[in-house]
Write a protein that holds these residues in place. Structure first.
Motif, PDB file in Angstrom:
ATOM      1  N   GLU A 226     -15.489   9.862  40.430  1.00  0.00           N
ATOM      2  CA  GLU A 226     -14.915  10.413  39.196  1.00  0.00           C
ATOM      3  C   GLU A 226     -15.338   9.588  37.997  1.00  0.00           C
ATOM      4  O   GLU A 226     -15.756  10.122  36.971  1.00  0.00           O
ATOM      5  CB  GLU A 226     -13.381  10.392  39.284  1.00  0.00           C
ATOM      6  N   ILE A 227     -15.245   8.258  38.169  1.00  0.00           N
ATOM      7  CA  ILE A 227     -15.564   7.369  37.053  1.00  0.00           C
ATOM      8  C   ILE A 227     -17.023   7.535  36.630  1.00  0.00           C
ATOM      9  O   ILE A 227     -17.332   7.674  35.449  1.00  0.00           O
ATOM     10  CB  ILE A 227     -15.323   5.898  37.466  1.00  0.00           C
ATOM     11  N   PHE A 228     -17.904   7.590  37.613  1.00  0.00           N
ATOM     12  CA  PHE A 228     -19.328   7.625  37.273  1.00  0.00           C
ATOM     13  C   PHE A 228     -19.787   8.983  36.774  1.00  0.00           C
ATOM     14  O   PHE A 228     -20.854   9.096  36.194  1.00  0.00           O
ATOM     15  CB  PHE A 228     -20.170   7.178  38.473  1.00  0.00           C
ATOM     16  N   SER A 229     -18.961  10.026  37.021  1.00  0.00           N
ATOM     17  CA  SER A 229     -19.364  11.316  36.473  1.00  0.00           C
ATOM     18  C   SER A 229     -19.031  11.390  34.981  1.00  0.00           C
ATOM     19  O   SER A 229     -19.475  12.292  34.287  1.00  0.00           O
ATOM     20  CB  SER A 229     -18.699  12.454  37.263  1.00  0.00           C
ATOM     21  N   ARG A 230     -18.253  10.422  34.500  1.00  0.00           N
ATOM     22  CA  ARG A 230     -17.947  10.398  33.051  1.00  0.00           C
ATOM     23  C   ARG A 230     -18.817   9.330  32.380  1.00  0.00           C
ATOM     24  O   ARG A 230     -18.334   8.342  31.821  1.00  0.00           O
ATOM     25  CB  ARG A 230     -16.462  10.098  32.850  1.00  0.00           C
ATOM     26  N   ASP A 232     -20.687   9.174  29.700  1.00  0.00           N
ATOM     27  CA  ASP A 232     -20.630   8.905  28.254  1.00  0.00           C
ATOM     28  C   ASP A 232     -19.508   7.941  27.928  1.00  0.00           C
ATOM     29  O   ASP A 232     -19.669   7.005  27.142  1.00  0.00           O
ATOM     30  CB  ASP A 232     -20.424  10.205  27.483  1.00  0.00           C
ATOM     31  N   GLU A 233     -18.377   8.192  28.597  1.00  0.00           N
ATOM     32  CA  GLU A 233     -17.226   7.337  28.392  1.00  0.00           C
ATOM     33  C   GLU A 233     -17.542   5.899  28.819  1.00  0.00           C
ATOM     34  O   GLU A 233     -17.237   4.935  28.109  1.00  0.00           O
ATOM     35  CB  GLU A 233     -16.061   7.858  29.235  1.00  0.00           C
ATOM     36  N   LEU A 234     -18.182   5.777  30.009  1.00  0.00           N
ATOM     37  CA  LEU A 234     -18.547   4.457  30.533  1.00  0.00           C
ATOM     38  C   LEU A 234     -19.390   3.689  29.525  1.00  0.00           C
ATOM     39  O   LEU A 234     -19.187   2.511  29.283  1.00  0.00           O
ATOM     40  CB  LEU A 234     -19.355   4.604  31.825  1.00  0.00           C
ATOM     41  N   LEU A 239     -20.535  -0.222  29.705  1.00  0.00           N
ATOM     42  CA  LEU A 239     -20.961  -0.259  31.103  1.00  0.00           C
ATOM     43  C   LEU A 239     -22.057   0.768  31.329  1.00  0.00           C
ATOM     44  O   LEU A 239     -22.117   1.791  30.649  1.00  0.00           O
ATOM     45  CB  LEU A 239     -19.778   0.061  32.020  1.00  0.00           C
ATOM     46  N   ALA A 240     -22.930   0.488  32.278  1.00  0.00           N
ATOM     47  CA  ALA A 240     -24.008   1.424  32.582  1.00  0.00           C
ATOM     48  C   ALA A 240     -23.774   2.023  33.961  1.00  0.00           C
ATOM     49  O   ALA A 240     -23.112   1.418  34.805  1.00  0.00           O
ATOM     50  CB  ALA A 240     -25.345   0.695  32.560  1.00  0.00           C
ATOM     51  N   ALA A 245     -27.584   6.590  39.992  1.00  0.00           N
ATOM     52  CA  ALA A 245     -26.843   7.630  39.287  1.00  0.00           C
ATOM     53  C   ALA A 245     -27.505   7.951  37.950  1.00  0.00           C
ATOM     54  O   ALA A 245     -27.578   9.108  37.527  1.00  0.00           O
ATOM     55  CB  ALA A 245     -25.408   7.183  39.070  1.00  0.00           C
ATOM     56  N   TYR A 246     -28.004   6.887  37.310  1.00  0.00           N
ATOM     57  CA  TYR A 246     -28.666   7.064  36.018  1.00  0.00           C
ATOM     58  C   TYR A 246     -29.935   7.906  36.180  1.00  0.00           C
ATOM     59  O   TYR A 246     -30.161   8.865  35.445  1.00  0.00           O
ATOM     60  CB  TYR A 246     -29.000   5.696  35.436  1.00  0.00           C
ATOM     61  N   ILE A 247     -30.737   7.563  37.187  1.00  0.00           N
ATOM     62  CA  ILE A 247     -31.984   8.318  37.429  1.00  0.00           C
ATOM     63  C   ILE A 247     -31.650   9.768  37.749  1.00  0.00           C
ATOM     64  O   ILE A 247     -32.260  10.698  37.217  1.00  0.00           O
ATOM     65  CB  ILE A 247     -32.790   7.663  38.574  1.00  0.00           C
ATOM     66  N   SER A 248     -30.650   9.942  38.603  1.00  0.00           N
ATOM     67  CA  SER A 248     -30.260  11.281  38.995  1.00  0.00           C
ATOM     68  C   SER A 248     -29.843  12.102  37.777  1.00  0.00           C
ATOM     69  O   SER A 248     -30.200  13.276  37.630  1.00  0.00           O
ATOM     70  CB  SER A 248     -29.126  11.175  40.023  1.00  0.00           C
ATOM     71  N   LYS A 249     -29.105  11.465  36.871  1.00  0.00           N
ATOM     72  CA  LYS A 249     -28.640  12.171  35.671  1.00  0.00           C
ATOM     73  C   LYS A 249     -29.828  12.591  34.813  1.00  0.00           C
ATOM     74  O   LYS A 249     -29.922  13.718  34.332  1.00  0.00           O
ATOM     75  CB  LYS A 249     -27.718  11.235  34.884  1.00  0.00           C
TER      76      LYS A 249
END
Lengths: 278, 280
Positions: A226-230, A232-234, A239-240, A245-249
């Motif tokens: 849940e946290i990592f799907s948000r 922009d908020e992170l 935080l990165a 997850a970043y590559i996938s996005k």
């Protein structure tokens, strides 16, 4: 059972200045939970951790560990027995020049008889996979090994909660893996409650729950997914995303049909799958 | 260099002396020193030397290693020997050479040889203790021997803990020193050239960061000790226990024999100057 309850805790290193390192955190951790606490430097996560085992007493609010209030000095010893803490620098938490003497330090402090201390050393070193190093010198070990000895030292007191305060920050990837494996094993096999403070996002993925701290407050709380799907908020909280997850996005933004992988392995599978389809 | 510092001069082999109780060894060294100072003639010193040779053989430490410990205080021995040689007031009849207020007499010669001999025995004997006892058992032994001082509120446990933590941090701080030296060199600091004062000054930029980091480490260590339920000596147990064995009994008997022998030799063979009467 509730292992830790923080009720609107605040903490100021210098009283009366009104700048709180932890500024009104309310948090409840269940027994057996594996909680990762994330946050950039100075977000108050270490201060929060130190309030759980009475190294710091909240300036305001209450910190309760297994029903005991940390503010009451009579409880300090019991609280520290049930909430062990591993720190960042493995060199600064070893007291003895020989591994078994160091692991014995905690059991000696709680006044156990000799035979029991011997058993606890055996158990604790076994649990962290360091039995072969019982009479070794800590200064000759690798960072990961030293940190596992530190975990064994805490484990020998048989705590119910283990707090790791950036205990992987000074280790190389191999050492980090070693420590994480030990912690996960303790959590899964022994039901140890784990509070894992880190700024490595990848490590948070191993937890059941992630809490993000920012300027002394908890700003996000949920499963790591849940946290990592948000994202922009992170980013707002400094935080990165985990690398994968970043590559996938970015791939998804670029039109590749991959969705929400957080681990490198998962991402690789998704990419393969999408390539085969194409 | 690092290893030397970590283990003092501990010589790691298994031997009769290594396996003795550290408390016994400390007491034996004290008794040995008493024997050295009781000895009043060369026969008695020879008896002490014999004892030392037996002890070194039983420790399986090479004689060269034991002799090396004398090197450090060789200067001190020579210095005191020279002072003694020329300023010891001997019998006026036995003067060998005189210049103004400096006199050299036979008594001075004997006294000097005697003194140097004693110092040699003293240093070699005590180094057998440090060569055969690792630092940790040594501090344990000291703690145990000082236990009676708890009666007068002397902080024995704290002192022992401080000693063992200090020993434990030596390698850590050595590493740190090397790192700081490298960092300062990278910024152009020069440690190798210049006079004594210049070199001494060059140490300052190493010492200050080292001190700051030592304080930070101390704070961390304090937290870690608190977190591991440390609350002083009260209610604390000890995992490792020291036990006396038959070896310590053998040592005690030998030392008793040594002291008795030294006293007898003193009584029956006269003082160190007795040989003078025979020759002069």
């Amino acid at each position: 059972m509730e292992a830790v309850r923080l009720e609107n805790v605040k903490f100021a290193y210098r009283e009366g200045e009104g700048s709180y390192a932890v500024n009104g955190v309310t948090l409840s951790v269940e027994e057996g939970e594996f909680v990762a606490v994330l946050g950039r430097n100075g977000s108050g996560k270490s201060t929060l951790a130190k309030m759980i085992n009475a190294l710091l007493i909240p300036t305001e609010g209450r910190a309760i560990v297994f029903g005991l209030d940390t503010a009451d000095e009579k409880n300090t010893f019991e609280i520290r027995k049930s909430a062990g803490m591993v720190f960042q620098n493995p060199d600064n938490q070893t007291v003895a020049s020989i591994v078994e003497d160091d692991v014995a330090f905690g059991p000696e402090n709680i006044g156990l008889p000799r035979e029991e201390i011997g058993r606890r050393i055996g158990f604790a070193l076994d649990a962290v996979g360091m039995s072969a190093f019982r009479s070794a010198t800590p200064s000759r070990l690798s960072g990961g090994q030293k940190q596992r000895i530190a975990i064994a030292g805490v484990l020998a007191v048989l705590p119910k909660i283990m707090i790791l305060d950036e205990s992987t920050a000074m280790l190389d990837p191999k050492g980090r893996r070693e420590v994480m494996d030990v912690v996960k094993k303790l959590n899964k096999e022994r039901g140890m409650t784990v509070i894992f403070i880190t700024h490595f996002m990848d490590e948070a993925l191993e937890a059941d729950r992630a809490v993000v701290m920012h300027r002394g407050e908890t700003v996000m709380d949920g499963t790591p997914r849940e946290i990592f799907s948000r994202s922009d908020e992170l980013e707002m909280y400094g935080l990165a995303l985990p690398r994968a997850a970043y590559i996938s996005k970015k791939l998804a933004e670029g039109g590749m049909p991959v969705g929400g992988a957080f681990r490198a392995e998962d991402l690789a599978e998704e990419i393969c799958a999408s390539l085969q389809k194409a | 260099m690092l290893n030397d510092v970590i283990f003092g001069q501990y010589y790691p082999v298994r031997s009769f002396v290594h396996n003795m109780d550290p408390r016994a060894k400390i007491l034996f060294v004290i008794a040995y020193i008493v024997a050295i100072f009781l000895a009043d003639n060369f026969y008695a010193l020879a008896a002490v030397t014999l004892f030392l040779i037996v002890a070194v053989l039983a420790s399986r430490v090479p004689f060269g290693r034991v002799l090396r410990s004398v090197k450090m205080i060789l200067f001190l021995i020579i210095f005191t020997a020279i002072l003694n040689l020329f300023f010891y007031a001997g019998n006026e009849l036995h003067v060998i050479w005189q210049w103004k207020f400096i006199t050299l007499s036979w008594e001075a010669v004997i006294n000097t040889v005697f003194l140097a001999f004693r110092l040699f025995l003293l240093v070699m004997g005590t180094s057998v203790l440090t060569l055969t006892t690792a630092p940790v058992p040594l501090t344990d032994g000291i703690e145990s021997l000082l236990t009676p001082l708890k009666w007068i509120k002397f902080p024995v446990h704290e002192l022992a803990l401080i000693m063992s933590i200090a020993l434990r941090f030596i390698p850590t701080l050595m590493d740190e020193t090397n790192r700081i030296v490298a960092a300062q060199k990278a910024r152009g600091a020069n440690f190798e050239t210049g006079g004594l004062i210049k070199r001494a000054k060059a140490v300052v930029p190493v010492l200050i960061p080292l001190l700051v980091s030592a304080f930070r480490r101390a704070e961390d260590l304090g937290d870690a000790m608190d977190a591991r339920c440390y609350s002083g000596a009260k209610g604390r147990t000890k995992y490792k226990k020291l036990v006396f064995t038959w070896r310590d009994l053998v040592g005690a008997l030998l030392l008793a024999a040594l002291i008795a022998g030294v006293v007898l030799l003193n009584v029956y063979l006269g003082g160190k100057f007795a040989i003078l009467d025979a020759f002069l």
